[in-house]
Motif scaffolding. Structure first.
Motif, PDB file in Angstrom:
ATOM      1  N   PHE A   3       1.147  -1.238   0.245  1.00  0.00           N
ATOM      2  CA  PHE A   3       0.031  -0.112   0.110  1.00  0.00           C
ATOM      3  C   PHE A   3       0.781   1.407   0.212  1.00  0.00           C
ATOM      4  CE2 PHE A   3      -1.850   3.505   2.463  1.00  0.00           C
ATOM      5  CZ  PHE A   3      -3.048   3.657   1.642  1.00  0.00           C
ATOM      6  N   ASN A   4       0.657   2.399  -0.913  1.00  0.00           N
ATOM      7  CA  ASN A   4       1.333   3.512  -1.082  1.00  0.00           C
ATOM      8  C   ASN A   4       0.644   4.601  -0.960  1.00  0.00           C
ATOM      9  OD1 ASN A   4       4.166   2.620  -2.183  1.00  0.00           O
ATOM     10  ND2 ASN A   4       2.657   1.262  -2.810  1.00  0.00           N
ATOM     11  N   ASP A   5       0.933   5.669  -0.183  1.00  0.00           N
ATOM     12  CA  ASP A   5       0.326   6.768  -0.083  1.00  0.00           C
ATOM     13  C   ASP A   5       1.476   8.188  -0.080  1.00  0.00           C
ATOM     14  OD1 ASP A   5      -1.332   9.338   0.050  1.00  0.00           O
ATOM     15  OD2 ASP A   5      -2.680   8.467   1.672  1.00  0.00           O
ATOM     16  N   ALA A   6       1.334   8.916  -1.060  1.00  0.00           N
ATOM     17  CA  ALA A   6       2.278  10.137  -1.273  1.00  0.00           C
ATOM     18  C   ALA A   6       1.853  11.350  -0.556  1.00  0.00           C
ATOM     19  CB  ALA A   6       2.704  10.376  -2.610  1.00  0.00           C
ATOM     20  N   PHE A   7       0.504  11.203  -0.046  1.00  0.00           N
ATOM     21  CA  PHE A   7       0.002  12.315   0.893  1.00  0.00           C
ATOM     22  C   PHE A   7      -0.243  13.557  -0.052  1.00  0.00           C
ATOM     23  CE2 PHE A   7       1.810   9.870   4.365  1.00  0.00           C
ATOM     24  CZ  PHE A   7       0.628   9.006   4.947  1.00  0.00           C
ATOM     25  N   THR A   8      -0.516  13.340  -1.261  1.00  0.00           N
ATOM     26  CA  THR A   8      -0.872  14.491  -2.105  1.00  0.00           C
ATOM     27  C   THR A   8      -2.360  14.700  -2.163  1.00  0.00           C
ATOM     28  OG1 THR A   8      -0.761  13.241  -4.291  1.00  0.00           O
ATOM     29  CG2 THR A   8       1.287  14.351  -3.693  1.00  0.00           C
ATOM     30  N   GLY A   9      -2.949  15.583  -2.195  1.00  0.00           N
ATOM     31  CA  GLY A   9      -4.426  15.995  -2.229  1.00  0.00           C
ATOM     32  C   GLY A   9      -4.702  17.388  -1.791  1.00  0.00           C
ATOM     33  N   THR A  10      -5.944  17.665  -1.367  1.00  0.00           N
ATOM     34  CA  THR A  10      -6.762  18.731  -0.831  1.00  0.00           C
ATOM     35  C   THR A  10      -6.289  19.102   0.315  1.00  0.00           C
ATOM     36  OG1 THR A  10      -8.463  18.304  -2.023  1.00  0.00           O
ATOM     37  CG2 THR A  10      -8.671  20.075  -0.576  1.00  0.00           C
ATOM     38  N   ALA A  11      -5.544  20.405   0.704  1.00  0.00           N
ATOM     39  CA  ALA A  11      -5.273  20.737   1.918  1.00  0.00           C
ATOM     40  C   ALA A  11      -6.414  20.671   3.173  1.00  0.00           C
ATOM     41  CB  ALA A  11      -4.897  22.274   2.226  1.00  0.00           C
ATOM     42  N   GLY A  12      -6.092  19.997   4.044  1.00  0.00           N
ATOM     43  CA  GLY A  12      -7.058  19.569   5.416  1.00  0.00           C
ATOM     44  C   GLY A  12      -7.909  18.390   5.342  1.00  0.00           C
ATOM     45  N   GLN A  13      -7.501  17.704   4.136  1.00  0.00           N
ATOM     46  CA  GLN A  13      -8.252  16.533   3.872  1.00  0.00           C
ATOM     47  C   GLN A  13      -7.707  15.391   5.056  1.00  0.00           C
ATOM     48  OE1 GLN A  13      -7.377  14.053   0.644  1.00  0.00           O
ATOM     49  NE2 GLN A  13      -9.047  12.783   0.584  1.00  0.00           N
ATOM     50  N   ALA A 686     -13.803   0.689 -10.293  1.00  0.00           N
ATOM     51  CA  ALA A 686     -13.094   0.198  -8.881  1.00  0.00           C
ATOM     52  C   ALA A 686     -11.929  -0.491  -9.263  1.00  0.00           C
ATOM     53  CB  ALA A 686     -13.969  -0.988  -8.291  1.00  0.00           C
ATOM     54  N   SER A 687     -11.105  -0.057 -10.343  1.00  0.00           N
ATOM     55  CA  SER A 687      -9.735  -0.583 -10.826  1.00  0.00           C
ATOM     56  C   SER A 687      -8.638   0.162 -10.263  1.00  0.00           C
ATOM     57  CB  SER A 687      -9.746  -0.785 -12.329  1.00  0.00           C
ATOM     58  OG  SER A 687      -9.491   0.376 -12.899  1.00  0.00           O
ATOM     59  N   THR A 688      -7.545  -0.829 -10.112  1.00  0.00           N
ATOM     60  CA  THR A 688      -6.143  -0.358  -9.734  1.00  0.00           C
ATOM     61  C   THR A 688      -5.346  -0.378 -10.319  1.00  0.00           C
ATOM     62  OG1 THR A 688      -6.895  -1.107  -7.301  1.00  0.00           O
ATOM     63  CG2 THR A 688      -4.637  -0.533  -7.927  1.00  0.00           C
ATOM     64  N   GLY A 689      -4.239   0.722 -10.717  1.00  0.00           N
ATOM     65  CA  GLY A 689      -3.302   0.711 -11.700  1.00  0.00           C
ATOM     66  C   GLY A 689      -2.592   2.086 -11.666  1.00  0.00           C
ATOM     67  N   ARG A 690      -1.693   2.179 -12.671  1.00  0.00           N
ATOM     68  CA  ARG A 690      -0.859   3.451 -12.981  1.00  0.00           C
ATOM     69  C   ARG A 690      -1.018   3.902 -14.146  1.00  0.00           C
ATOM     70  NH1 ARG A 690       3.165   2.548  -8.642  1.00  0.00           N
ATOM     71  NH2 ARG A 690       3.040   0.567  -7.706  1.00  0.00           N
ATOM     72  N   VAL A 691      -0.748   5.148 -14.528  1.00  0.00           N
ATOM     73  CA  VAL A 691      -0.716   5.829 -15.732  1.00  0.00           C
ATOM     74  C   VAL A 691       0.822   5.879 -15.846  1.00  0.00           C
ATOM     75  CG1 VAL A 691      -1.263   7.796 -16.952  1.00  0.00           C
ATOM     76  CG2 VAL A 691      -2.763   7.459 -15.076  1.00  0.00           C
ATOM     77  N   SER A 707       5.960   6.571 -14.531  1.00  0.00           N
ATOM     78  CA  SER A 707       4.742   5.960 -14.168  1.00  0.00           C
ATOM     79  C   SER A 707       4.212   6.733 -12.802  1.00  0.00           C
ATOM     80  CB  SER A 707       4.690   4.476 -13.915  1.00  0.00           C
ATOM     81  OG  SER A 707       5.144   3.795 -14.895  1.00  0.00           O
ATOM     82  N   THR A 708       2.741   6.790 -12.655  1.00  0.00           N
ATOM     83  CA  THR A 708       2.463   7.465 -11.355  1.00  0.00           C
ATOM     84  C   THR A 708       2.313   6.524 -10.288  1.00  0.00           C
ATOM     85  OG1 THR A 708       0.157   6.986 -11.956  1.00  0.00           O
ATOM     86  CG2 THR A 708       0.744   9.050 -12.622  1.00  0.00           C
ATOM     87  N   ALA A 709       1.905   6.890  -8.855  1.00  0.00           N
ATOM     88  CA  ALA A 709       1.751   5.860  -8.221  1.00  0.00           C
ATOM     89  C   ALA A 709       0.531   5.223  -8.507  1.00  0.00           C
ATOM     90  CB  ALA A 709       1.554   6.833  -6.828  1.00  0.00           C
ATOM     91  N   GLU A 710       0.416   4.293  -7.730  1.00  0.00           N
ATOM     92  CA  GLU A 710      -0.716   3.394  -7.859  1.00  0.00           C
ATOM     93  C   GLU A 710      -2.249   4.130  -7.395  1.00  0.00           C
ATOM     94  OE1 GLU A 710      -0.973  -1.354  -7.627  1.00  0.00           O
ATOM     95  OE2 GLU A 710      -1.129  -0.650  -5.650  1.00  0.00           O
TER      96      GLU A 710
END
Length: 735
Positions: A3-13, A686-691, A707-710
């Protein structure tokens, strides 16, 4: 799968609201960690209580959690507590990792049975430290920036849960904590030992040997040489011993790579002795696996060369007032031959010859050396001597084994007086009509300035009427032929070719020819580039026959003889310059025609082709629906097009991306460098993958795939994000 999370997203989420995150155990809502104001990292929100532990259910008790940590992870003295946790069974059972600022150390704590500090590693906290915590069986391991720093053997107390996560409590607001989060099951332990093959020992001298071996795994290796073919045990080899436990003749270590490892070991032995090499290797597993020992065939070191070279036939041939050619014959085909010339009849010794000195250790008049690769005669062009001075030459040959020949002398030799070479020069290129008192050296040679040089020549193309021509060593000649003839020669100065072969035309001995050749028509330039072109002209006529043509590139200021041809290639010119070219014909008597002229302008130097592929960076992908996502990437070039595909693989071949994306229409023109944004469509819900994205520029150069993160698309009807399932409990540490 990790499992990976780069913690990019909306501030305060809130992190708990992101896909793949859940509460581990009972307690509060776990809503403290959130995305920072920049939308790039996990940060903290204001909290005065226990925010609970959040994380993932890995599905196994052999698992890990890893993250890049920042200032907010440090535990202050006010009780602030961010904690990286693994293997929790209840809120009070498990292990946690924290950084204590008061002691500048990383610390592992155990909660529940056997609670307390289990290990400490002193190190200054650096923003961006990569920390990894592993649980395997009853063992807990802590890695800092890829290096194992602490191990806790743990206790066997029936822990069965599979959660890993982070607990944040009493942390000041807006402090960055982590990014590049990764968690998952540990890979199965490597229990397969390396296999060694093709052990070989090579004697490279009477006392030096090299060892080679092939392996199917990378890792450290140990090797020994012994005089026994019996293979020692792996323990004996690692200890530098033979099969009896005694010290081996020599030992060495190396780090092997997969495949053949040539000459990776070096050993010292004795001459005329047979040795065997024995090798053992460990792999790079956490608990290394050791190969079976392997032995080479026997290798016998050679007997040392104790025979000195024999130098004979040493002599000196004086060529000018400064140059003497020293020659010597040797019977060995290796090593180095040395020469000195001095003004003393007392010979120097071998060391003095090699040092370039005379018998009194003063600098020799001339010294030189040359590598010897064959037997036979060797020559030196010894220069720098003085006219009418007497000199002595001394030659010595040291072979590759270090054996010195005797120092052999040339005997005395006296240099010529100044100008004694006396070579003469033809002042023009007119045909020679009979006896010629001057020489034939028409290259860039002038006397008396060149009197100190040694002039010779070789005939390249002889005359047809050889009986009518007599050539002398100084270049003078006697010509008695009754028909026109010619020959070419190559001038040599100090034994080296100078210029191109030169043409000497010989006029028939008889009535003089004073009729000029006739040349009419056009001089034409073709195949013009930035530095070259081709000149072509019609054939001339002459009463006695045309002998050749001369070409000028400077409007007739000087001409170059190109021979009896109707075209010539001109090279080495200046881009965009204009050459005022001329051509004229001449006959054997030296008569010349009127010239033809043409102005030739060289082209501009073309720009070199673009052969540099674009470079991509900072790929991102964000789910926007069940079948769509937004993607971005940054490029350093401003033309061509982007191509993309989405698959479940870690990466894709760049050419396959171009082909697949072209067929699917997944492409977008690039008109400026920098950030590129594009939509990814046609995805499965509901599919998982990378661009996977590539950039092909206008010249056809294709970047490497980036490639992006999954990420996972939404289910039909679902929102952005989601929670993972499985029983997971939080962790509380009391300090």
């Amino acid at each position: 799968m990790a499992f990976n999370d780069a913690f990019t997203g909306t501030a305060g989420q809130k992190i708990i609201a992101r896909s793949g995150w859940a509460m581990l155990g009972s307690g509060s809502t776990g809503d403290n960690p959130e995305i920072n104001a920049a939308g790039t990292r996990m940060a903290s929100a204001a909290s005065n209580g226990d925010a609970g532990m959040i994380g993932q259910d890995t599905g196994t008790t052999d698992h890990y959690v890893q993250a890049k940590l920042y200032t907010g992870f440090q535990w202050g003295e006010s009780g602030n507590l961010p904690l990286l946790c693994v293997r929790t069974d209840s809120r009070n059972e498990g292990w946690g990792l924290m950084y204590r600022t008061s002691t500048s150390s990383w610390q592992i704590y155990k909660a529940g049975a056997g609670a307390g500090l289990r290990g400490s590693y002193a190190a200054t906290f650096v923003d961006g430290d990569v920390v990894r915590l592993e649980a395997e069986g009853a063992d807990i391991r802590f890695y800092l920036n890829g290096t194992l720093r602490l191990t806790d053997p743990g206790v066997t107390d029936g822990l069965t849960q599979t959660g890993v996560g982070i607990l944040v409590r009493n942390v000041a607001s807006s402090v960055d904590i982590a990014d590049d989060w990764e968690s998952g099951a540990l890979a199965p332990a490597d229990t397969t030992a390396p296999t060694l093959t093709s052990a070989a020992l090579d004697a490279i001298s009477p006392t030096a040997l090299n060892g080679s071996v092939t392996t199917d795994e990378a890792g450290p290796a140990w090797a020994v040489i012994t005089t026994s073919a019996t293979t020692p045990t792996d323990t004996q080899i690692k200890a530098g011993e033979d099969h009896t436990g005694s010290a081996a003749v020599d030992s060495d270590t190396a780090t092997l790579s997969i495949g053949a490892n040539a000459d990776v070991f070096s050993f010292t032995g004795s001459a005329s002795t047979t040795y065997y090499m024995h090798v053992v290797q460990d792999d790079e597993a956490g608990s290394p696996n050791t190969s079976d020992p392997i032995s080479s065939a026997g290798e016998t070191t050679p007997t040392p060369d104790a025979i000195a070279p024999l130098v004979t036939s040493v002599g000196a041939l004086v060529k000018s007032n400064a140059l003497a050619v020293i020659s010597a014959t040797t019977n060995e085909a290796n090593g180095t031959m040395y020469l000195v010339t001095t003004t003393s009849a007392t010979p120097p010794d071998a060391d003095q010859v090699m040092a370039g000195t005379d018998h009194a250790d003063a600098a020799a008049v001339f010294d030189d050396l040359q590598a010897i690769g064959s037997t036979g005669v060797k020559t030196f062009n010894a220069t720098g001597h003085t006219a009418l001075q007497t000199y002595y030459g001394y030659v010595m040959h040291r072979d590759a084994a270090g054996n010195n020949s005797d120092v052999e002398a040339t005997g005395s030799f006296v240099m010529f007086d100044d100008g004694a070479t006396g070579q003469a020069i033809i002042d023009d290129t007119s045909a020679i009509p009979g006896v010629q008192e001057d020489g034939i050296l028409v290259n860039d040679v002038e006397l008396p300035a060149d009197a100190d040089k040694w002039f010779t020549y070789d005939v390249v193309t002889p005359v047809v009427d050889t009986a009518s021509l007599t050539l002398f060593p100084n270049g003078s000649l006697i010509w008695t032929g009754t028909s026109a003839d010619s020959f070419t020669y190559q001038l040599k100065v100090d034994g080296v070719d100078v210029g191109a072969p030169q043409l000497v035309t010989l006029a028939p001995v008889g009535p003089p020819d004073d009729e000029d050749p006739v040349l009419t028509g056009d001089l034409v330039a073709t195949d013009i580039t930035d530095t070259s072109y081709t000149l072509t002209w019609p054939a001339a006529t002459d009463n006695a026959g045309v002998a050749g043509y001369e070409v000028s590139l400077n409007n007739g200021s000087s001409y170059t003889n190109v021979g009896l041809v109707l075209t010539t290639g001109i090279t080495g010119r200046t881009p965009e310059a204009t050459d005022l070219t001329r051509v004229r014909a001449y006959d054997a008597a030296g008569n010349r025609s009127d010239f033809l002229a043409e102005s030739v302008t060289l082209l501009e130097t073309p720009e070199p082709p673009d052969e540099i592929a674009p470079e991509l960076s900072l790929p991102t992908a964000t789910t926007t629906g069940a079948t769509t996502a937004d993607a971005t990437v940054t490029t350093n070039e401003a033309d061509g097009a982007l191509f993309w595909v989405r698959t479940a693989n870690l990466t894709e071949d760049k050419n396959a991306v171009v082909a697949t994306a072209t067929a699917a229409g997944a492409t977008q023109a690039v008109t400026a460098s920098g950030l590129q944004s594009y939509g990814v469509t046609g995805l499965d819900p509901a599919s998982t993958g990378r661009v996977h994205t590539v950039h092909r520029d206008a010249a056809g150069n294709v970047s490497d795939t980036i490639s992006t993160a999954e990420f996972t698309t939404n289910a039909f009807g679902g929102g952005a994000g989601g929670n993972s399932t499985g029983l997971s409990i939080g962790l509380r540490i009391g300090l």
